[in-house]
Design a protein around this motif. Sequence first.
Motif, PDB file in Angstrom:
ATOM      1  N   ALA A   8       0.837  -1.160  -0.113  1.00 18.33           N
ATOM      2  CA  ALA A   8       0.124   0.125   0.079  1.00 18.33           C
ATOM      3  C   ALA A   8       0.868   1.263  -0.024  1.00 18.33           C
ATOM      4  CB  ALA A   8      -1.006   0.134   1.245  1.00 18.33           C
ATOM      5  N   ALA A   9       1.934   1.369   0.690  1.00 19.34           N
ATOM      6  CA  ALA A   9       2.666   2.488   0.741  1.00 19.34           C
ATOM      7  C   ALA A   9       3.541   2.792  -0.634  1.00 19.34           C
ATOM      8  CB  ALA A   9       3.964   2.193   1.886  1.00 19.34           C
ATOM      9  N   LEU A  10       3.838   1.653  -1.049  1.00 21.00           N
ATOM     10  CA  LEU A  10       4.412   1.837  -2.438  1.00 21.00           C
ATOM     11  C   LEU A  10       3.626   2.346  -3.631  1.00 21.00           C
ATOM     12  CD1 LEU A  10       6.824   1.528  -4.505  1.00 21.00           C
ATOM     13  CD2 LEU A  10       5.785  -0.924  -4.889  1.00 21.00           C
ATOM     14  N   LEU A  11       2.357   1.892  -3.498  1.00 22.88           N
ATOM     15  CA  LEU A  11       1.410   2.319  -4.470  1.00 22.88           C
ATOM     16  C   LEU A  11       0.826   3.738  -4.114  1.00 22.88           C
ATOM     17  CD1 LEU A  11      -1.271  -0.493  -4.423  1.00 22.88           C
ATOM     18  CD2 LEU A  11       0.215  -0.142  -6.188  1.00 22.88           C
ATOM     19  N   ASP A  12       0.787   4.150  -2.901  1.00 22.02           N
ATOM     20  CA  ASP A  12       0.505   5.322  -2.387  1.00 22.02           C
ATOM     21  C   ASP A  12       1.474   6.501  -3.015  1.00 22.02           C
ATOM     22  OD1 ASP A  12      -1.145   7.434  -1.055  1.00 22.02           O
ATOM     23  OD2 ASP A  12       0.688   7.866   0.055  1.00 22.02           O
ATOM     24  N   ARG A  13       2.736   6.077  -3.173  1.00 22.74           N
ATOM     25  CA  ARG A  13       3.801   7.012  -3.745  1.00 22.74           C
ATOM     26  C   ARG A  13       3.802   6.978  -5.231  1.00 22.74           C
ATOM     27  NH1 ARG A  13       7.286   4.436  -0.123  1.00 22.74           N
ATOM     28  NH2 ARG A  13       8.260   3.253  -1.768  1.00 22.74           N
ATOM     29  N   LEU A  14       3.632   5.934  -5.889  1.00 24.34           N
ATOM     30  CA  LEU A  14       3.588   5.994  -7.140  1.00 24.34           C
ATOM     31  C   LEU A  14       2.374   6.427  -7.865  1.00 24.34           C
ATOM     32  CD1 LEU A  14       4.760   2.059  -7.981  1.00 24.34           C
ATOM     33  CD2 LEU A  14       6.078   4.263  -8.011  1.00 24.34           C
ATOM     34  N   LEU A  15       1.225   6.394  -7.164  1.00 21.26           N
ATOM     35  CA  LEU A  15      -0.150   6.966  -7.498  1.00 21.26           C
ATOM     36  C   LEU A  15      -0.136   8.507  -7.489  1.00 21.26           C
ATOM     37  CD1 LEU A  15      -2.539   4.278  -6.343  1.00 21.26           C
ATOM     38  CD2 LEU A  15      -1.952   4.938  -8.779  1.00 21.26           C
ATOM     39  N   ALA A  16       0.760   9.108  -6.611  1.00 22.08           N
ATOM     40  CA  ALA A  16       0.729  10.697  -6.864  1.00 22.08           C
ATOM     41  C   ALA A  16       0.995  11.202  -8.266  1.00 22.08           C
ATOM     42  CB  ALA A  16       1.835  11.032  -6.029  1.00 22.08           C
ATOM     43  N   GLY A  17      -0.361  11.781  -8.591  1.00 22.61           N
ATOM     44  CA  GLY A  17      -0.206  12.599  -9.823  1.00 22.61           C
ATOM     45  C   GLY A  17      -0.615  11.501 -10.923  1.00 22.61           C
ATOM     46  N   ALA A  18      -0.844  10.208 -10.755  1.00 23.09           N
ATOM     47  CA  ALA A  18      -1.472   9.350 -11.810  1.00 23.09           C
ATOM     48  C   ALA A  18      -2.953   9.855 -11.994  1.00 23.09           C
ATOM     49  CB  ALA A  18      -1.390   8.099 -11.180  1.00 23.09           C
ATOM     50  N   ASP A  19      -3.281   9.474 -13.153  1.00 22.98           N
ATOM     51  CA  ASP A  19      -4.851   9.677 -13.492  1.00 22.98           C
ATOM     52  C   ASP A  19      -5.690   8.631 -13.718  1.00 22.98           C
ATOM     53  OD1 ASP A  19      -3.530   9.276 -15.974  1.00 22.98           O
ATOM     54  OD2 ASP A  19      -4.103  11.561 -16.724  1.00 22.98           O
ATOM     55  N   ALA A  20      -4.872   7.629 -14.002  1.00 21.95           N
ATOM     56  CA  ALA A  20      -5.618   6.182 -14.310  1.00 21.95           C
ATOM     57  C   ALA A  20      -4.535   4.995 -14.109  1.00 21.95           C
ATOM     58  CB  ALA A  20      -5.772   6.146 -15.744  1.00 21.95           C
ATOM     59  N   VAL A  21      -5.184   3.786 -13.738  1.00 22.17           N
ATOM     60  CA  VAL A  21      -4.435   2.624 -13.395  1.00 22.17           C
ATOM     61  C   VAL A  21      -4.910   1.670 -14.521  1.00 22.17           C
ATOM     62  CG1 VAL A  21      -3.948   0.568 -11.936  1.00 22.17           C
ATOM     63  CG2 VAL A  21      -3.982   3.100 -10.969  1.00 22.17           C
ATOM     64  N   VAL A  22      -3.818   0.975 -15.163  1.00 30.73           N
ATOM     65  CA  VAL A  22      -4.052  -0.197 -15.868  1.00 30.73           C
ATOM     66  C   VAL A  22      -3.630  -1.517 -15.087  1.00 30.73           C
ATOM     67  CG1 VAL A  22      -3.625  -1.116 -18.223  1.00 30.73           C
ATOM     68  CG2 VAL A  22      -3.930   1.337 -18.115  1.00 30.73           C
ATOM     69  N   HIS A  23      -4.405  -2.028 -14.641  1.00 31.75           N
ATOM     70  CA  HIS A  23      -4.030  -3.364 -13.767  1.00 31.75           C
ATOM     71  C   HIS A  23      -3.668  -4.638 -14.450  1.00 31.75           C
ATOM     72  CE1 HIS A  23      -3.539  -5.530 -10.046  1.00 31.75           C
ATOM     73  NE2 HIS A  23      -4.947  -5.633 -10.197  1.00 31.75           N
ATOM     74  N   GLN A  24      -2.548  -5.038 -14.681  1.00 35.40           N
ATOM     75  CA  GLN A  24      -2.455  -6.280 -15.547  1.00 35.40           C
ATOM     76  C   GLN A  24      -1.493  -7.523 -14.624  1.00 35.40           C
ATOM     77  OE1 GLN A  24      -3.022  -6.348 -18.874  1.00 35.40           O
ATOM     78  NE2 GLN A  24      -3.862  -4.371 -18.953  1.00 35.40           N
ATOM     79  N   ALA A  25      -1.305  -6.783 -13.401  1.00 33.22           N
ATOM     80  CA  ALA A  25      -0.409  -7.556 -12.744  1.00 33.22           C
ATOM     81  C   ALA A  25      -1.385  -8.942 -11.959  1.00 33.22           C
ATOM     82  CB  ALA A  25       0.075  -7.090 -11.345  1.00 33.22           C
ATOM     83  N   ALA A  26      -1.114  -9.833 -12.182  1.00 30.56           N
ATOM     84  CA  ALA A  26      -1.973 -11.203 -11.638  1.00 30.56           C
ATOM     85  C   ALA A  26      -1.126 -12.499 -11.809  1.00 30.56           C
ATOM     86  CB  ALA A  26      -3.083 -11.339 -12.520  1.00 30.56           C
ATOM     87  N   LYS A  27      -1.478 -13.251 -10.889  1.00 33.11           N
ATOM     88  CA  LYS A  27      -1.013 -14.804 -10.907  1.00 33.11           C
ATOM     89  C   LYS A  27      -2.138 -15.292 -11.839  1.00 33.11           C
ATOM     90  CE  LYS A  27      -0.504 -18.701  -7.742  1.00 33.11           C
ATOM     91  NZ  LYS A  27       0.831 -19.037  -8.182  1.00 33.11           N
ATOM     92  N   VAL A  28      -1.470 -15.921 -12.921  1.00 32.93           N
ATOM     93  CA  VAL A  28      -2.164 -16.373 -14.284  1.00 32.93           C
ATOM     94  C   VAL A  28      -2.164 -17.869 -14.089  1.00 32.93           C
ATOM     95  CG1 VAL A  28      -1.824 -14.250 -15.421  1.00 32.93           C
ATOM     96  CG2 VAL A  28      -0.267 -16.300 -15.851  1.00 32.93           C
ATOM     97  N   GLY A  29      -3.061 -18.212 -15.323  1.00 34.71           N
ATOM     98  CA  GLY A  29      -2.860 -19.859 -15.491  1.00 34.71           C
ATOM     99  C   GLY A  29      -3.829 -20.572 -14.763  1.00 34.71           C
ATOM    100  N   LEU A  30      -3.821 -21.850 -15.050  1.00 29.12           N
ATOM    101  CA  LEU A  30      -5.016 -22.760 -14.392  1.00 29.12           C
ATOM    102  C   LEU A  30      -4.550 -23.186 -13.002  1.00 29.12           C
ATOM    103  CD1 LEU A  30      -7.222 -23.371 -16.255  1.00 29.12           C
ATOM    104  CD2 LEU A  30      -6.202 -25.647 -16.723  1.00 29.12           C
ATOM    105  N   GLY A  31      -3.210 -23.027 -12.530  1.00 31.48           N
ATOM    106  CA  GLY A  31      -2.984 -23.448 -11.332  1.00 31.48           C
ATOM    107  C   GLY A  31      -2.877 -24.843 -11.323  1.00 31.48           C
ATOM    108  N   VAL A  32      -1.958 -25.534 -10.248  1.00 30.53           N
ATOM    109  CA  VAL A  32      -1.629 -26.745 -10.219  1.00 30.53           C
ATOM    110  C   VAL A  32      -2.658 -27.898  -9.415  1.00 30.53           C
ATOM    111  CG1 VAL A  32       0.114 -28.737  -9.926  1.00 30.53           C
ATOM    112  CG2 VAL A  32       0.920 -26.411 -10.748  1.00 30.53           C
TER     113      VAL A  32
END
Length: 325
Positions: free
Chosen positions: A38-62
């Motif tokens: 959360a602290a990192l996001l708060d720093r990075l989002l200062a001045g941002a006008d949008a978020v494109v959220h691609q980060a995820a754990k993907v795939g079918l899983g084992v």
Amino acid sequence: MVTGAAGFIGGHVVAALEASGHHVVPLDLRSGGDVRDAALLDRLLAGADAVVHQAAKVGLGVNVADLPGYASVNVYGTAVLLAAMAARDVRRLVLASSMVVYGEGAYDCARHGRVRPGPRRADDLARGSFEPSCPRCGDDVRYAAIGEDAPVDPRNAYATTKLAQEHLAANWARETGGTAVALRYHNVYGPGMPRDTPYSGVAAIFRSALEAGRAPRVFEDGGQTRDFVHVRDVADANVAALAGGRTGCLTAYNVASGEPHTVGEMARELAAQRGGPEPVTTGEYRLGDVRHIVAAPHRAAAELGFRARTGFAEGMKEFAGAPLA
Ligand code: UD1
């Protein structure tokens, strides 16, 4: 801000955004940036006008041991991100969702119209009967293109967490007046796709096999249908989603080529482009797999102005020779 900026799709999204004049603040686990921080996001989002959220754990899983990882990265991570966006008054979210939220695709029965077949039965699959049947009369059904208003039916951990992300984003949009666009990617392929892992999609698996001189192993009878959409088209859809869509709520859009092909066709096309070896059809099956899932791409065309530009033959030709990650 683009999360998952160093990933397969995220990398192409960053390139497309920069090409269209956006300034991108990247976040990625590979460079030490966790979407749950959360602290990192708060720093990075200062001045941002949008978020494109691609980060995820993907795939079918084992197996079920993967559940906490999916829930933590995909569900909790998105919750932390949305809270951080609200705190910084960032009003627009583009979310990478997936066609897996639909479960088995849409089917029509000659007698009963639009039906939703349940999960396929292991004994049917074992005797080579792969097509779903009408849940009411047992007759044959024909697949149809699935629209965004189709009922959702997530059937694995990944699908469940993608749907949870959509729901959380809808809550955020309602509470904050923000706009969320959920892009339901169909089967993405293209340069930089991660090579064969237990979490890879079929295009990467076939491409990795061919590179190693092995024949692609086509499961079932090869007649299962998908919409293979090129990663640069997916990146363009993300750029379009930053500008378009309905405001003040969450709207979901299929991101697809609109040109369905079977898994067998895809294997043959890739093998032909690389000069072999020829695919083998094995009759194997995975219990969790759906048979046909094909998109209606019209809503994204009408509301985002998005149309895929890369045709199947052209895209597979490039993919056959392109580097994997
Ligand atoms: C895939 C992704 C899913 C993503 C969705 C949309 C995986 C594991 N699945 O779902 O996370 O949300 O696309 O982008 O990443 N097959 C073979 N041979 C193989 C492997 C698979 O024939 O070696 C067949 C399967 O039986 C299935 C089809 O290929 O019928 C597609 O498999 P796959 O790409 O793994 O999963 P999708 O359900 O399409």
